[in-house]
Scaffold this motif. Structure first.
Motif, mmCIF file in Angstrom:
data_model
loop_
_atom_site.group_PDB
_atom_site.id
_atom_site.type_symbol
_atom_site.label_atom_id
_atom_site.label_comp_id
_atom_site.label_asym_id
_atom_site.label_seq_id
_atom_site.Cartn_x
_atom_site.Cartn_y
_atom_site.Cartn_z
ATOM 1 N N SER A 92 -31.885 -23.015 -42.353
ATOM 2 C CA SER A 92 -32.365 -21.636 -42.201
ATOM 3 C C SER A 92 -31.652 -21.019 -41.006
ATOM 4 O O SER A 92 -31.198 -21.739 -40.111
ATOM 5 N N PRO A 93 -31.544 -19.674 -40.957
ATOM 6 C CA PRO A 93 -30.859 -19.028 -39.829
ATOM 7 C C PRO A 93 -31.635 -19.206 -38.527
ATOM 8 O O PRO A 93 -32.849 -19.028 -38.498
ATOM 9 N N LYS A 94 -30.911 -19.549 -37.452
ATOM 10 C CA LYS A 94 -31.550 -19.761 -36.155
ATOM 11 C C LYS A 94 -30.829 -19.051 -35.011
ATOM 12 O O LYS A 94 -31.002 -19.418 -33.853
ATOM 13 N N ASP A 95 -29.988 -18.083 -35.315
ATOM 14 C CA ASP A 95 -29.216 -17.344 -34.315
ATOM 15 C C ASP A 95 -28.134 -18.233 -33.709
ATOM 16 O O ASP A 95 -28.016 -19.403 -34.031
ATOM 17 N N SER A 96 -27.358 -17.655 -32.780
ATOM 18 C CA SER A 96 -26.100 -18.294 -32.378
ATOM 19 C C SER A 96 -26.274 -19.526 -31.496
ATOM 20 O O SER A 96 -25.456 -20.449 -31.558
ATOM 21 N N THR A 97 -27.319 -19.592 -30.668
ATOM 22 C CA THR A 97 -27.421 -20.732 -29.753
ATOM 23 C C THR A 97 -27.604 -22.043 -30.504
ATOM 24 O O THR A 97 -26.903 -23.025 -30.235
ATOM 25 N N ALA A 98 -28.535 -22.081 -31.430
ATOM 26 C CA ALA A 98 -28.771 -23.324 -32.168
ATOM 27 C C ALA A 98 -27.519 -23.759 -32.920
ATOM 28 O O ALA A 98 -27.167 -24.945 -32.920
ATOM 29 N N ALA A 99 -26.850 -22.810 -33.562
ATOM 30 C CA ALA A 99 -25.657 -23.134 -34.346
ATOM 31 C C ALA A 99 -24.547 -23.702 -33.465
ATOM 32 O O ALA A 99 -23.975 -24.761 -33.747
ATOM 33 N N ILE A 100 -24.236 -22.980 -32.376
ATOM 34 C CA ILE A 100 -23.130 -23.395 -31.515
ATOM 35 C C ILE A 100 -23.492 -24.648 -30.728
ATOM 36 O O ILE A 100 -22.667 -25.557 -30.563
ATOM 37 N N ALA A 101 -24.730 -24.719 -30.248
ATOM 38 C CA ALA A 101 -25.140 -25.885 -29.459
ATOM 39 C C ALA A 101 -25.150 -27.157 -30.299
ATOM 40 O O ALA A 101 -24.752 -28.226 -29.817
#
Length: 369
Positions: free
Chosen positions: A92-101
């Motif tokens: 599910s979408p979690k914004d940029s921090t979760a994705a990049i981290a």
């Protein structure tokens, strides 16, 4: 690109976050076919493919793509050189921090010395060589223990972007300390920023040692940090799916600017390298129209397969149908023609498309999103 690679470049890995619906580009951009999976420039390939090709001279296939699990098949088809081990699928979408981290944490587990760079899948850049030069300069600074952002030299006073304020120059490099990050200003402030030469557009590109990114996250968002680190611990094991579905839903949604970049700047850990190249984030149809009008003698730009008859009309027509569209005496118009929805507006009202999408949600038309 003929320069000998540095130790930092040998450990450099690009992360491409490919998320977001792009609601200002409805009805072309949808949940199942977001803007990075469309050709919005007339290049003949998608924005995601353009991003891959732009970075590959520097990194080869050392790229990790983070996208929604519903896009897995399409992304793999569009990027045949992408190693399946370097595709992270979000439930599910979690914004940029979760994705990049999460990408940074997985790469850190594989190589503790890795320097990562995050580059959005849906931006348009007109001079690849200048971008790659800026990335190389950023890697050199990042290797000294900095988070580095590439700030775009403004070509106009724009209130559509956030800004990065330059601090003192960093000796022996092309970079500057970051004095501050500024949210999107009003037009009067934007005019002052453009005139002062001390401000750069924040394009959301970050280059840093993965360990440093994660250390800052541990201080600012400890729960999110703990989650991505636990996921990374199990990522290359048979426990990945179980851990992903148990941990991911509980991760907070927050942009990387707020979770990492701005707090790190206050600690003196962020630098900026000016990028003197043409950059567009194609946030709405007006931006695409402006992009298409450059070097185009025709008043009406056409993207897609539509049959068009135009008389004394200007603007842009985007289509994924084969039907005839006739326009007479319309200026700065935007027409987006898809199989199940038709959008007609003007460049001046392009930003209001997002509100139309919200109205569709509220009225129970989510099937069109």
């Amino acid at each position: 690109m003929n320069k000998k690679s540095t130790a930092g470049q040998d450990h450099f890995f690009a992360i491409i976050p490919a998320g977001g619906v792009g609601s200002r580009l409805w009805p072309l951009s949808r949940a199942n076919a977001p803007k990075f999976l469309h050709d919005l420039t007339g290049s003949g390939q998608t924005l995601l493919q353009d991003t891959w090709d732009r970075l590959s001279p520097l990194v080869g296939n050392r790229m990790m793509v983070v996208t929604g699990d519903v896009h897995a098949t399409t992304v793999a088809k569009h990027l045949p050189d992408l190693d399946p081990a370097n595709l992270i699928l979000e439930p599910s979408p979690k914004d940029s921090t979760a994705a990049i981290a999460l990408a940074a944490a997985v790469l850190y587990k594989r190589d503790p010395e890795v320097i990562v760079g995050s580059f959005a899948a849906d931006h348009v850049i007109k001079d690849d060589e200048k971008l790659l030069h800026a990335i190389e300069a950023s890697i050199e600074i990042a290797a000294t223990g900095k988070i580095v952002t590439i700030g775009i030299v403004p070509t106009e006073a724009s209130s559509a972007f956030g800004y990065v304020k330059k601090g003192p120059a960093i000796a022996g490099t092309e970079g500057f300390e970051v004095a501050d990050f500024i949210e999107k200003p009003n037009i009067k402030k934007a005019q002052k920023f453009a005139a002062s030469k001390k401000y750069l557009w924040n394009a959301g590109m970050f280059i840093a040692p993965a360990k440093l990114l994660l250390d800052v996250l541990a201080k600012t968002q400890p729960k999110l940090h703990a989650g991505v680190m636990e996921l990374a611990e199990h990522w290359d094991t048979e426990n990945r799916t179980e851990k992903l579905h148990s941990i991911w839903p509980g991760l907070d949604k927050i942009a990387i600017d707020y979770a990492i970049a701005e707090p790190a700047a206050k600690l003196g850990l962020v630098a900026v390298v000016p990028g003197n190249f043409e950059w567009h984030d194609v946030g709405d149809f007006a931006a695409i129209a402006e992009l298409q009008s450059q070097g185009n003698s025709n008043n009406l730009a056409v993207l897609g397969s539509a049959k068009v008859l135009s008389d004394s009309s200007s603007g842009i027509l985007v289509s994924d149908t084969n039907r005839l569209v006739a326009l007479i005496g319309l200026e700065d118009i935007i027409v987006v023609d898809t199989a199940d929805a038709l959008l007609i507006t003007t460049k001046a009202h392009a930003q209001k498309v997002k509100a139309m999408v919200e109205a569709l949600k509220q009225t129970g038309h989510s099937d069109l999103l």
